[in-house]
Motif scaffolding. Structure first.
Motif, short mmCIF file in Angstrom:
data_model
loop_
_atom_site.label_atom_id
_atom_site.label_comp_id
_atom_site.label_asym_id
_atom_site.label_seq_id
_atom_site.Cartn_x
_atom_site.Cartn_y
_atom_site.Cartn_z
N ALA A 9 22.83 -44.67 -4.96
CA ALA A 9 22.62 -45.36 -3.69
C ALA A 9 21.46 -46.35 -3.77
O ALA A 9 21.38 -47.28 -2.97
N LEU A 33 27.60 -46.34 -5.41
CA LEU A 33 27.90 -45.04 -4.81
C LEU A 33 29.37 -44.95 -4.43
O LEU A 33 30.02 -43.92 -4.64
N THR A 89 25.88 -31.30 -1.89
CA THR A 89 24.81 -32.30 -1.72
C THR A 89 25.37 -33.71 -1.73
O THR A 89 25.07 -34.54 -0.86
N ASN A 90 26.23 -34.02 -2.71
CA ASN A 90 26.78 -35.37 -2.81
C ASN A 90 27.84 -35.65 -1.75
O ASN A 90 28.00 -36.79 -1.32
N GLY A 124 24.09 -38.95 -6.27
CA GLY A 124 24.19 -39.72 -5.04
C GLY A 124 22.95 -40.54 -4.75
O GLY A 124 23.02 -41.75 -4.48
N ARG A 125 21.79 -39.89 -4.79
CA ARG A 125 20.53 -40.59 -4.51
C ARG A 125 20.28 -41.71 -5.50
O ARG A 125 19.81 -42.79 -5.12
N GLN A 151 32.20 -42.36 -6.18
CA GLN A 151 32.94 -41.39 -5.39
C GLN A 151 34.45 -41.62 -5.41
O GLN A 151 35.22 -40.69 -5.18
N GLU A 159 26.88 -39.55 4.86
CA GLU A 159 25.74 -40.19 5.52
C GLU A 159 25.69 -41.69 5.25
O GLU A 159 25.16 -42.46 6.07
N HIS A 160 26.24 -42.10 4.10
CA HIS A 160 26.23 -43.52 3.73
C HIS A 160 27.57 -44.20 3.97
O HIS A 160 27.82 -45.30 3.47
N SER A 195 33.34 -35.79 -4.84
CA SER A 195 32.65 -34.57 -4.43
C SER A 195 33.62 -33.57 -3.81
O SER A 195 33.42 -32.36 -3.91
N GLU A 201 27.75 -34.51 1.37
CA GLU A 201 27.00 -34.86 2.57
C GLU A 201 26.33 -36.22 2.45
O GLU A 201 26.31 -37.01 3.40
N TYR A 202 25.80 -36.50 1.26
CA TYR A 202 25.10 -37.77 1.05
C TYR A 202 26.07 -38.95 1.19
O TYR A 202 25.74 -39.97 1.79
#
Length: 343
Positions: A217, A154, A258-259, A213-214, A158, A265-266, A273, A261-262
């Motif tokens: 990760a 991830l 979406t990515n 992202g999901r 990014q 969060e990580h 993104s 924020e993801y």
């Protein structure tokens, strides 16, 4: 005990690709690794693609031809994932060509490294090069000189996306190119379980970006092979080359959000993104249908959301993201002139 080879499922969404589909399928049938489940998902084609799929399915028991009402590439990919039986999953676009060692080398990299996904390099080509590329792929590339393994996919996704900085990293001995990959699903081999509970959002243009992202990760390790195993046809008729509607740009905005924020969060700086979000919001304003009332309302909402997300970055992160964006925009200008205009 006999050495049982794993089953590899290759999912190929098919839509109106009668000009190139046979070459794509032939390149898969020519794979040096033979234990394949080849899933052709005909997504309501209006040309001869449907009959081409059926013809190949009748001639090789490894091929399954599935026909469904047109629902877009995400629906076709999801159908393939739902029916796949393989221990590993691969994807191919219906007009691209696989090197004959594609699956063999990607599987070998997974098995010897214990990685969750393996990937290789790809090469763009134009329609005029189709014959030569088909011949080159059939001959097969030599075995890779190096297999690199890296953690935190991830983070790599990014932050490692500028070609110029990757070249500098290679020149200074940091093997940066090995850590580069994008949202494309082709030229990869995935452990099947990575896709458990993950499906592409249907009806979106940016379906692959939305799940990136999901998906990344979930991975602990990725193996990279330093040789070209996939040939990507540059066609003027492709969606990414011709689509300019507001909904197209907004789908990329939604995926960027979406990515973004993801990643936060990580604990990952969302540089890619940031580039996607800023660029796609700017492109929304250029859409020919921007002044439709619903699109204008959505655009204003996207501007507000963009501002909120940028506020969540530190000053240093903003500087880093903005710098990478400027470099990538410069690279995109060169790419658009050279690659997208391939004949």
């Amino acid at each position: 005990m006999p050495n049982i080879e794993p089953l590899i499922s290759i999912i190929v969404p098919v839509y109106n690709s009668e000009k190139y589909l046979s070459r794509c399928i032939e390149s898969i049938l020519a794979q040096s690794f033979k234990n394949l489940e080849i899933i052709l998902i005909d997504d309501g084609s209006k040309d001869a693609s449907s009959s081409i799929c059926d013809s190949y399915a009748a001639s090789d028991s490894r091929i399954k031809a599935i026909h469904q009402k047109n629902g877009g590439i995400a629906k076709a990919q999801n159908t393939g994932l739902d029916i796949a039986h393989g221990d590993y999953i691969a994807f191919a676009d219906n007009d691209d060509i696989l090197d004959r060692h594609n699956i063999e080398y990607l599987l070998h990299a997974l098995q010897i490294t214990g990685a969750d996904m393996s990937k290789a390099r790809w090469q763009q080509f134009g329609v005029s090069q189709l014959e030569n590329i088909s011949h080159q792929a059939l001959q097969g590339t030599v075995a890779p000189k190096m297999i690199s393994v890296f953690n935190s996919p991830l983070l790599a996704y990014q932050t490692v996306f500028s070609k110029i900085l990757r070249l500098i990293g290679e020149y200074t001995g940091h093997n940066t190119e090995a850590r580069y990959f994008n949202e494309a699903n082709w030229c990869r081999l995935y452990k099947r379980e990575l896709w458990d509970g993950i499906r592409f959002p249907e009806g979106m243009y940016a379906q692959d970006v939305m799940v990136a992202g999901r998906l990344y990760a979930r991975m602990n390790k990725v193996a990279d092979i330093d040789c070209v195993l996939y040939y990507w046809l540059q066609s003027a008729g492709s969606v990414t080359h011709k689509e300019r509607s507001f909904s197209f740009y907004h789908d990329n905005v939604a995926a960027g959000i979406t990515n973004f924020e993801y990643a936060l969060e990580h604990g990952v700086m969302p540089a890619r993104s940031y580039y996607t979000l800023i660029g796609s919001v700017n492109e929304e304003a250029t859409a020919p249908d921007i002044n439709e009332s619903s699109n204008r309302i959505q655009y204003e909402a996207d501007l507000k959301k963009k501002a909120e997300l940028l506020e969540r970055l530190t000053t240093y992160q903003r500087l880093q993201c903005a710098t990478l964006q400027k470099i990538r925009l410069f690279e995109k200008g060169i790419y658009d002139r050279k690659v997208k205009n391939m004949a």
